[in-house]
Design a protein around this motif. Structure first.
Motif, PDB file in Angstrom:
ATOM      1  N   ARG A  29      32.343 -30.936  81.592  1.00 42.30           N
ATOM      2  CA  ARG A  29      31.199 -31.811  81.312  1.00 42.30           C
ATOM      3  C   ARG A  29      29.949 -31.273  81.995  1.00 42.30           C
ATOM      4  O   ARG A  29      29.943 -30.996  83.201  1.00 42.30           O
ATOM      5  CB  ARG A  29      31.490 -33.223  81.794  1.00 42.30           C
ATOM      6  N   PHE A  30      28.887 -31.123  81.216  1.00 38.04           N
ATOM      7  CA  PHE A  30      27.576 -30.754  81.735  1.00 38.04           C
ATOM      8  C   PHE A  30      26.639 -31.951  81.585  1.00 38.04           C
ATOM      9  O   PHE A  30      26.721 -32.690  80.592  1.00 38.04           O
ATOM     10  CB  PHE A  30      27.001 -29.561  80.977  1.00 38.04           C
ATOM     11  N   ILE A  31      25.768 -32.144  82.554  1.00 34.32           N
ATOM     12  CA  ILE A  31      24.801 -33.240  82.516  1.00 34.32           C
ATOM     13  C   ILE A  31      23.404 -32.673  82.734  1.00 34.32           C
ATOM     14  O   ILE A  31      23.146 -31.990  83.740  1.00 34.32           O
ATOM     15  CB  ILE A  31      25.117 -34.305  83.580  1.00 34.32           C
ATOM     16  N   HIS A  38      19.697 -39.040  80.932  1.00 34.72           N
ATOM     17  CA  HIS A  38      20.477 -37.812  81.031  1.00 34.72           C
ATOM     18  C   HIS A  38      21.090 -37.512  79.669  1.00 34.72           C
ATOM     19  O   HIS A  38      21.393 -38.436  78.903  1.00 34.72           O
ATOM     20  CB  HIS A  38      21.619 -37.924  82.049  1.00 34.72           C
ATOM     21  N   VAL A  39      21.285 -36.250  79.372  1.00 36.57           N
ATOM     22  CA  VAL A  39      22.084 -35.825  78.217  1.00 36.57           C
ATOM     23  C   VAL A  39      23.405 -35.296  78.758  1.00 36.57           C
ATOM     24  O   VAL A  39      23.425 -34.378  79.591  1.00 36.57           O
ATOM     25  CB  VAL A  39      21.366 -34.746  77.389  1.00 36.57           C
ATOM     26  N   VAL A  40      24.499 -35.884  78.301  1.00 33.52           N
ATOM     27  CA  VAL A  40      25.840 -35.512  78.737  1.00 33.52           C
ATOM     28  C   VAL A  40      26.539 -34.811  77.577  1.00 33.52           C
ATOM     29  O   VAL A  40      26.532 -35.317  76.455  1.00 33.52           O
ATOM     30  CB  VAL A  40      26.645 -36.758  79.158  1.00 33.52           C
ATOM     31  N   PHE A  41      27.116 -33.648  77.827  1.00 31.27           N
ATOM     32  CA  PHE A  41      27.893 -33.012  76.756  1.00 31.27           C
ATOM     33  C   PHE A  41      29.144 -32.367  77.321  1.00 31.27           C
ATOM     34  O   PHE A  41      29.152 -31.821  78.420  1.00 31.27           O
ATOM     35  CB  PHE A  41      27.052 -32.005  75.960  1.00 31.27           C
ATOM     36  N   LEU A  54      25.294 -32.774  69.306  1.00 30.10           N
ATOM     37  CA  LEU A  54      24.290 -33.640  68.702  1.00 30.10           C
ATOM     38  C   LEU A  54      24.338 -35.013  69.364  1.00 30.10           C
ATOM     39  O   LEU A  54      25.409 -35.606  69.526  1.00 30.10           O
ATOM     40  CB  LEU A  54      24.560 -33.783  67.204  1.00 30.10           C
ATOM     41  N   THR A  55      23.158 -35.509  69.786  1.00 26.06           N
ATOM     42  CA  THR A  55      23.035 -36.883  70.248  1.00 26.06           C
ATOM     43  C   THR A  55      22.024 -37.586  69.350  1.00 26.06           C
ATOM     44  O   THR A  55      21.534 -37.007  68.381  1.00 26.06           O
ATOM     45  CB  THR A  55      22.572 -36.954  71.712  1.00 26.06           C
ATOM     46  N   GLU A  56      21.669 -38.822  69.695  1.00 22.44           N
ATOM     47  CA  GLU A  56      20.727 -39.564  68.865  1.00 22.44           C
ATOM     48  C   GLU A  56      19.375 -38.872  68.781  1.00 22.44           C
ATOM     49  O   GLU A  56      18.736 -38.860  67.730  1.00 22.44           O
ATOM     50  CB  GLU A  56      20.546 -40.973  69.420  1.00 22.44           C
ATOM     51  N   ASN A  57      18.954 -38.249  69.882  1.00 24.34           N
ATOM     52  CA  ASN A  57      17.608 -37.660  69.925  1.00 24.34           C
ATOM     53  C   ASN A  57      17.586 -36.150  70.140  1.00 24.34           C
ATOM     54  O   ASN A  57      16.519 -35.546  70.019  1.00 24.34           O
ATOM     55  CB  ASN A  57      16.799 -38.320  71.043  1.00 24.34           C
ATOM     56  N   PHE A  58      18.735 -35.547  70.459  1.00 25.06           N
ATOM     57  CA  PHE A  58      18.723 -34.138  70.849  1.00 25.06           C
ATOM     58  C   PHE A  58      19.834 -33.335  70.169  1.00 25.06           C
ATOM     59  O   PHE A  58      20.855 -33.871  69.740  1.00 25.06           O
ATOM     60  CB  PHE A  58      18.877 -34.007  72.371  1.00 25.06           C
ATOM     61  N   ILE A  59      19.598 -32.045  70.091  1.00 29.97           N
ATOM     62  CA  ILE A  59      20.607 -31.057  69.703  1.00 29.97           C
ATOM     63  C   ILE A  59      20.840 -30.154  70.900  1.00 29.97           C
ATOM     64  O   ILE A  59      19.880 -29.721  71.562  1.00 29.97           O
ATOM     65  CB  ILE A  59      20.139 -30.234  68.487  1.00 29.97           C
ATOM     66  N   ILE A  60      22.107 -29.869  71.205  1.00 29.91           N
ATOM     67  CA  ILE A  60      22.448 -29.010  72.341  1.00 29.91           C
ATOM     68  C   ILE A  60      22.997 -27.701  71.814  1.00 29.91           C
ATOM     69  O   ILE A  60      23.981 -27.678  71.069  1.00 29.91           O
ATOM     70  CB  ILE A  60      23.494 -29.669  73.263  1.00 29.91           C
ATOM     71  N   PHE A  61      22.359 -26.608  72.190  1.00 32.77           N
ATOM     72  CA  PHE A  61      22.811 -25.285  71.778  1.00 32.77           C
ATOM     73  C   PHE A  61      23.088 -24.455  73.025  1.00 32.77           C
ATOM     74  O   PHE A  61      22.207 -24.268  73.867  1.00 32.77           O
ATOM     75  CB  PHE A  61      21.767 -24.584  70.908  1.00 32.77           C
ATOM     76  N   ALA A 100      28.768 -35.391  72.728  1.00 31.89           N
ATOM     77  CA  ALA A 100      27.567 -35.436  73.558  1.00 31.89           C
ATOM     78  C   ALA A 100      26.914 -36.799  73.385  1.00 31.89           C
ATOM     79  O   ALA A 100      27.047 -37.426  72.331  1.00 31.89           O
ATOM     80  CB  ALA A 100      26.597 -34.317  73.167  1.00 31.89           C
ATOM     81  N   TYR A 101      26.202 -37.246  74.415  1.00 28.84           N
ATOM     82  CA  TYR A 101      25.524 -38.537  74.320  1.00 28.84           C
ATOM     83  C   TYR A 101      24.439 -38.616  75.391  1.00 28.84           C
ATOM     84  O   TYR A 101      24.342 -37.762  76.285  1.00 28.84           O
ATOM     85  CB  TYR A 101      26.515 -39.696  74.470  1.00 28.84           C
ATOM     86  N   GLU A 102      23.625 -39.651  75.287  1.00 26.31           N
ATOM     87  CA  GLU A 102      22.540 -39.877  76.245  1.00 26.31           C
ATOM     88  C   GLU A 102      22.859 -41.105  77.090  1.00 26.31           C
ATOM     89  O   GLU A 102      23.356 -42.109  76.580  1.00 26.31           O
ATOM     90  CB  GLU A 102      21.220 -40.079  75.505  1.00 26.31           C
TER      91      GLU A 102
END
Length: 549
Positions: A355-357, A313-316, A236-243, A307-309
């Protein structure tokens, strides 16, 4: 009658070494398996044992301990029969041969459609003002977090179409809870469902009110009609969910016929190493996945770190494996160090923090180009001719599991995470801190011979100015009967021991204490009512305690 115990460990006694910080006022709740044998019957897998709740309450420099078995329907049925009669993840139960023919036929027919256990032994979830024990099925049990009393069983399906759900939700800064699960029985085919329970949802007016406020955020079709992906957590980031839709899959047809095939639910999972791993990026505001297809090589993962932005980029960061042998390791016959399974698999996949970006701005004309523009990372995201993006991770460190962070930095750029150091064995024996200083490094750890710490839980100091201002809490246990279990408090900056509160008396554990490390916990800052009303009523051998039944 089921008893629960509350021990008071006084700072003036030998039971408490060091000083508990004055600001530490709250309760650490932990959940995990606590009973593996009953009436001559034994579970097969670590994730089968009947759920045991623990609480450590901190008040005015004192530490109170309480434990109680979850009073689930499964627990009640097993205890009434004085044997294990409800099937679990790695243990399939069949009718007692001593029953009459009609009872046995009914038992077989009732398993024509699989129903899951409500033995919620993984974690504790907060929905609104309600608290629930959870595993990964459609049943959860509401509890009183102070007394550990079980209020009652709740079925997700009465509120949202789910057959499975994770035990690792996220909480945003407003206090809303986000979680996700899988809907298997669906006319459109199986799909993944992300949902939200608002912070204002409350159970005070009546039981289960909080779950009645569930809101569906997004639905994602499974890429395979008969093999939905298994998942344990999400980002989870401020604007996105990563699944992460990994090729570690649940065989639905095998699950539906597991009872008649003599196959446990755990054996219905399979890893397809030839498949790819899809990465879904969901816009939280729009409730819709972005159109870009992100993917990587086959992997198995259970835990997200954070995870963060950053700069479009979205970094998790996640803990990954190259195979699915971890679950096999937790079959009880595989957990001893001298066992053939562990010895022959020492060269197999070790957990790695990777780490994935994911780039957010994608130029369709840059096929074959690495779209990652962040400096200091070896992660890449290369656009393919069909517009999809192939991602390769940057391996930050290896041999770590059960990561925790300062949750105030959840969804934000961060510098620290805390974890357990593991080898090819389910028996971690070190607490580690990983620090971001240009590159991830680890030179700090806590360990003690013959002791096994649990997942390190970070608690921020109330006046914290830096990310690592706070303490680490970990319950520590040993197989050596001469070494009592204790609650460990470490300085989060350097992992130096601040205090330990020894539990005088036995912690219920009828299996290898080493696996206590895999139990999850969560700290709550305001559960103190029971501690205030606890009267010290005994003094034995220099330590004070009180018992509640």
């Amino acid at each position: 009658m089921q008893r629960s115990f509350l021990y008071l460990l006084m700072s003036r006694s030998r039971a408490l070494a060091g000083c508990v910080p004055d600001w530490l006022q709250g309760t650490l709740l932990r959940n995990g398996p606590g009973m593996f044998t009953l009436g001559g019957t034994t579970y097969n897998h670590w994730f089968d044992g009947m759920a045991l709740l623990h609480s450590f309450t901190f008040k005015d420099g004192e530490v109170y301990y309480r434990s109680k078995f979850l009073q689930s329907d499964t627990y009640k049925k097993n205890m009434a029969a004085n044997r294990i009669i409800v099937s679990e993840f790695g243990t399939m139960i069949y009718p007692d041969p001593c029953k009459n023919i009609f009872s046995r036929v009914f038992s077989h027919l009732s398993n024509a459609i699989s129903d899951f256990t409500d033995n919620n032994l993984i974690n504790i979830i907060q929905y609104g003002k309600d608290y629930y024990t959870s595993s990964e099925v459609n049943y959860i049990n509401q509890i009183d977090p102070e007394s550990l009393q079980t209020i009652g069983r709740v079925n997700y399906r009465n509120h949202i179409a789910l057959n499975l759900a994770t035990a690792h939700p996220h909480y945003d800064k407003e206090g809303n809870t986000y979680n996700m699960g899988t809907s298997i029985v669906n006319l459109r085919g199986p799909n993944y469902v992300i949902f939200k329970v608002p912070a204002h949802a409350s159970g005070e007016a009546g039981r289960n009110v909080a779950l009645k406020n569930i809101q569906e955020v997004c639905s994602i079709p499974c890429r395979s009609k008969y093999y939905p992906s298994y998942f344990h957590s999400f980002g989870l980031t401020e604007n996105f969910i990563i699944f992460v839709e990994q090729p570690f899959k649940l065989d639905i047809l095998k699950l539906a016929t597991a009872y008649f095939r003599g196959v446990t639910w755990g054996r219905c999972l399979r890893f397809d190493k030839e498949d790819i791993t899809l990465i879904h990026l969901i816009d939280r505001r729009k409730g819709k996945a972005v159109s870009t297809k992100f993917y990587t090589d086959a992997l198995v993962m259970f835990h997200h770190v954070n995870a963060y932005e950053e700069e479009q980029h979205v970094v998790f960061d996640i803990i990954t494996y190259k195979d699915s042998k971890l679950y096999d390791m937790f079959y009880l016959h595989n957990i001893t160090e001298d066992n053939h399974f562990i010895q022959t698999n020492k060269t197999s996949s070790r957990p790695a923090c990777q780490r994935f970006i994911l780039p957010l701005n994608i130029d369709k004309d840059l096929s074959g180009t690495n779209l990652v523009k962040l400096e200091g990372s070896r992660a890449s995201a290369v656009q393919q001719e069909d517009g999809s993006v192939y991602c390769t991770p940057d391996t930050l460190c290896e041999g770590v599991e059960l990561p925790r962070i300062n949750y105030k930095f959840n969804g934000k750029k961060y510098r620290y995470f805390y974890s357990l150091k593991v080898k090819w064995s389910p028996c971690p024996n070190k607490v580690n801190i990983f620090i971001r200083k240009g590159a991830w490094t680890s030179g700090l750890e806590w360990t003690e011979e013959d002791y096994y710490p649990s997942e390190p839980v970070f608690v921020a100091a109330p006046d914290a100015k830096e990310e690592d201002d706070g303490v680490i809490l970990s319950s520590v246990i040993s197989q050596n009967p001469e070494k009592p279990p204790f609650l460990l408090i470490l300085d989060a900056k350097n992992l130096k021991e601040i205090a330990r509160a020894t539990i005088s008396g036995s912690v219920h554990m009828d299996l290898s204490a080493k696996l206590e490390s895999w139990n999850y916990g969560r700290y709550f800052p305001d559960f103190q009512r029971e501690a205030r009303h606890c009267d010290v009523n005994a003094n034995r051998n220099g330590w004070k305690f009180c018992l509640r039944f």
